[in-house]
Design an enzyme around this catalytic site. Structure first.
Site, short mmCIF file in Angstrom:
data_model
loop_
_atom_site.label_atom_id
_atom_site.label_comp_id
_atom_site.label_asym_id
_atom_site.label_seq_id
_atom_site.Cartn_x
_atom_site.Cartn_y
_atom_site.Cartn_z
N ARG A 108 0.84 -1.19 0.00
CA ARG A 108 0.00 0.00 0.00
C ARG A 108 0.87 1.23 0.00
NH1 ARG A 108 -0.86 -3.85 3.35
NH2 ARG A 108 -2.89 -4.74 3.81
N SER A 176 6.43 -5.65 7.11
CA SER A 176 5.77 -6.62 8.01
C SER A 176 6.55 -7.92 8.18
CB SER A 176 4.38 -6.93 7.47
OG SER A 176 3.69 -5.76 7.18
N ASP A 229 4.61 -3.37 10.91
CA ASP A 229 3.21 -2.98 10.73
C ASP A 229 2.47 -2.83 12.06
OD1 ASP A 229 3.51 -5.72 11.00
OD2 ASP A 229 1.84 -6.25 9.69
P1 ADP Z 1 -1.40 -7.94 4.50
O1 ADP Z 1 -1.30 -9.19 5.29
O2 ADP Z 1 -0.77 -8.02 3.16
O3 ADP Z 1 -0.96 -6.74 5.28
P2 ADP Z 1 -4.23 -7.65 5.03
O4 ADP Z 1 -3.97 -7.18 6.41
O5 ADP Z 1 -5.25 -6.94 4.22
O6 ADP Z 1 -2.93 -7.71 4.14
O7 ADP Z 1 -4.64 -9.18 5.17
C1 ADP Z 1 -4.91 -9.92 4.04
C2 ADP Z 1 -5.29 -11.30 4.49
O8 ADP Z 1 -6.44 -11.22 5.33
C3 ADP Z 1 -5.69 -12.18 3.35
O9 ADP Z 1 -4.57 -12.83 2.81
C4 ADP Z 1 -6.64 -13.16 4.01
O10 ADP Z 1 -5.90 -14.20 4.59
C5 ADP Z 1 -7.26 -12.34 5.13
N1 ADP Z 1 -8.58 -11.89 4.69
C6 ADP Z 1 -8.90 -10.84 3.92
N2 ADP Z 1 -10.23 -10.76 3.70
C7 ADP Z 1 -10.77 -11.81 4.35
C8 ADP Z 1 -12.10 -12.30 4.52
N3 ADP Z 1 -13.15 -11.72 3.96
N4 ADP Z 1 -12.25 -13.39 5.27
C9 ADP Z 1 -11.21 -14.01 5.85
N5 ADP Z 1 -9.95 -13.61 5.72
C10 ADP Z 1 -9.72 -12.53 4.99
MG MG Z 2 -0.82 -6.22 7.26
#
Ligand code: ADP
Ligand code: MG
Length: 498
Positions: A108, A176, A229
């Site tokens: 992001r 992260s 993060d």
């Molecule tokens: P990052 O881990 O890259 O920082 P996020 O915090 O947005 O990104 O987390 C993304 C992860 O969250 C996805 O890979 C998935 O495992 C989980 N996730 C996202 N949306 C959902 C959902 N609707 N239901 C369950 N798990 C979800």
């Molecule tokens: Mg994250």
């Protein structure tokens, strides 16, 4: 009746009996198969059981491990990393700041505009993209060139309004993954997690890699802070509410940080003199305790992962893995019975079932569970009866309930360590009066799993009340921080300038 007729009738009876016999045998066989599947479910439920007594053991283990990790380098599986963040944003910061956040699934970029008071926080132009999968096992040069290129594109879209000409743009790099910091703006990668595998980057200074890539593109940006993060989420939490002392992320992976008194960070005594506290990045994904309820599915998932014997807690509670645990259970059910029809080779493919799909199935409120049917079809499992679909929902429930409850135990462990659990905790020099007076405590939480999976969130919050009790939990506020990791890191840069 003539002889022939009698013989005919007898043959018909024999035939009917044998057809009935086949049907009965089939029914018995199918009942036996159904029973074996129910047996697998029962075994899973027992293996994932988290009564409050067991959760309390996990709470204690977490607090003890935190202590051990602070006492000496390598003293625990919890690294308890120094962040060199001594001060958190106050709400009086001013100016325009940027953040680039490399998560486990998404990266992001955003810009924040601060007007000098809490209410004036304008988050502008948030960009969120999936990390192209080829980057996860490329080279550091390819990865950082990509990030620099993305930042350049972001800035090109800006026009003139946001940063006055000639002024260097101050950037927070939210990263992260575990980093050993030497200052708030520098640190080397300890190891990759969440499926990333760029081995030559381990040991390299992450902020410097980004700065070099930015310079190479001629971008006038300064990597002012390198932050985990969780630290970003804590910063945003604190900016809005100074009772925020803990932050937890449940996304692709899972981790937590909290504000610790410097005199409790025994392994670094003498080094830290500037203020009374420092944010500690726990890297709690690597937490382990024999009290964690581990099943054969967890053992196999770990053994077949890119980081075996590592990140055991993360593998039970985070978004990258929940889907795969559920897949492994369904696969075993399909191998030991034919209730899922002819075996689907897709089901054998690791990570093919995403946690997003698990929540979609778990929270499917259509009477016929059509969403479950659709997702199973995508996995190569054609039409299955409603009772089988219900069984799949139950598997999702068991796996996610365990995750949510263990997550709560982890949070309660931190509260115990800092004396905010209503008990004596592991005091490490805290005065009795400080322990006994229950303070309002805010836990900032963010990450895609927490934000989007209601059942996970509810199980977590319910278990936290169960562990802490009604009285103490009144003082513990869990606050969701959407995009907290990125926004908060930008605020941290701002707080360093003012
Ligand atoms: P990052 O881990 O890259 O920082 P996020 O915090 O947005 O990104 O987390 C993304 C992860 O969250 C996805 O890979 C998935 O495992 C989980 N996730 C996202 N949306 C959902 C959902 N609707 N239901 C369950 N798990 C979800
Ligand atoms: Mg994250």
């Amino acid at each position: 009746m003539g002889k022939v007729a009698v013989a005919f009738a007898a043959a018909a009876v024999v035939a009917a009996c044998s057809v009935a016999g086949v049907m009965v045998r089939r029914r018995v066989k199918s009942r036996r198969k159904w029973r074996s599947v129910v047996e697998i479910l029962k075994e899973l439920e027992e293996g994932c059981d988290t009564p409050v007594g067991r959760l309390r053991q996990v709470v204690d283990a977490m607090a003890v491990e935190m202590h051990a990790g602070l006492a000496s380098e390598g003293g625990s599986k919890l690294k308890m990393l120094l962040t060199f963040v001594h001060h958190l944003p106050q709400g009086t910061e001013k100016g325009t700041y940027y953040a680039l956040h490399l998560g486990g699934t998404y990266f992001r970029i955003l810009r924040v505009l601060l007007g000098g008071e809490r209410s004036y926080l304008d988050v502008q132009d948030v960009e969120r993209h999936p990390i192209p999968s080829h980057l996860m096992n490329s080279t550091s040069e390819v990865l950082f060139n990509f990030l620099a290129f993305s930042l350049e594109r972001f800035i090109e879209k800006e026009g003139d309004g946001s940063s006055s000409q000639g002024v260097k743009r101050e950037l927070a790099f939210t990263f992260s993954f575990p980093v050993k910091h030497s200052s708030i703006s520098s640190g080397v990668l300890i190891k990759w997690t969440k499926g990333f595998e760029i081995s030559e980057m381990v040991g390299k200074d992450i902020a410097e890699c980004l700065q070099v890539a930015l310079n190479r593109r001629g971008l006038d940006m300064h990597v002012a802070v390198l932050v985990n993060d969780t630290v970003g989420a804590l910063s945003l939490g604190y900016y809005h509410d100074p009772d925020t002392v803990v932050a937890v992320v449940f996304g692709t992976g899972s981790n937590a940080c909290y504000l610790e008194r410097t005199d409790a960070i025994i392994k670094s005594q003498g080094l830290l003199t500037t203020s009374g506290s420092m944010v500690v990045n726990m890297e709690w994904g690597n937490f382990w305790s024999s009290h964690l309820p581990r099943t054969s599915y967890d053992i196999d998932l770990d053994a077949e992962s890119s980081n075996p014997n590592d990140m055991g807690f993360e593998k039970m509670i985070s978004g990258m893995y929940l889907g795969d645990i559920v897949r492994r259970v369904i696969l075993r059910m399909s191998q030991e019975s034919d209730i899922f029809g002819p075996s689907s080779s897709l089901l054998s493919e690791p990570y093919v079932l995403r946690t997003n799909s698990v929540s979609a199935m778990h929270e499917d409120d259509t009477p016929e569970l059509q969403e479950v049917a659709r997702i199973l079809k995508d996995l190569g499992v054609a039409e299955v009866p409603l009772k089988v679909r219900k069984l799949v929902v139950k598997v999702c429930d068991v796996v996610t309930r365990r995750a949510g409850r263990l997550a709560a135990a982890g949070i309660a462990g931190i509260l115990k360590k800092i004396g905010r659990d209503g008990g004596g905790g592991i005091t490490s020099g805290r005065s009795r009066s400080e322990i006994q007076m229950q303070k309002r405590t805010v836990v900032a939480v963010e990450g895609g799993l927490y934000m989007n999976y209601t059942m996970f969130r509810e199980y977590m919050e319910e278990a936290l009340v169960e562990i802490l009790g009604e009285d103490v939990s009144q003082y513990v506020v869990v606050k969701a921080m959407e995009d907290g990791s990125s926004i908060g890191s930008a605020l941290l840069v701002a707080s360093l300038q003012s």
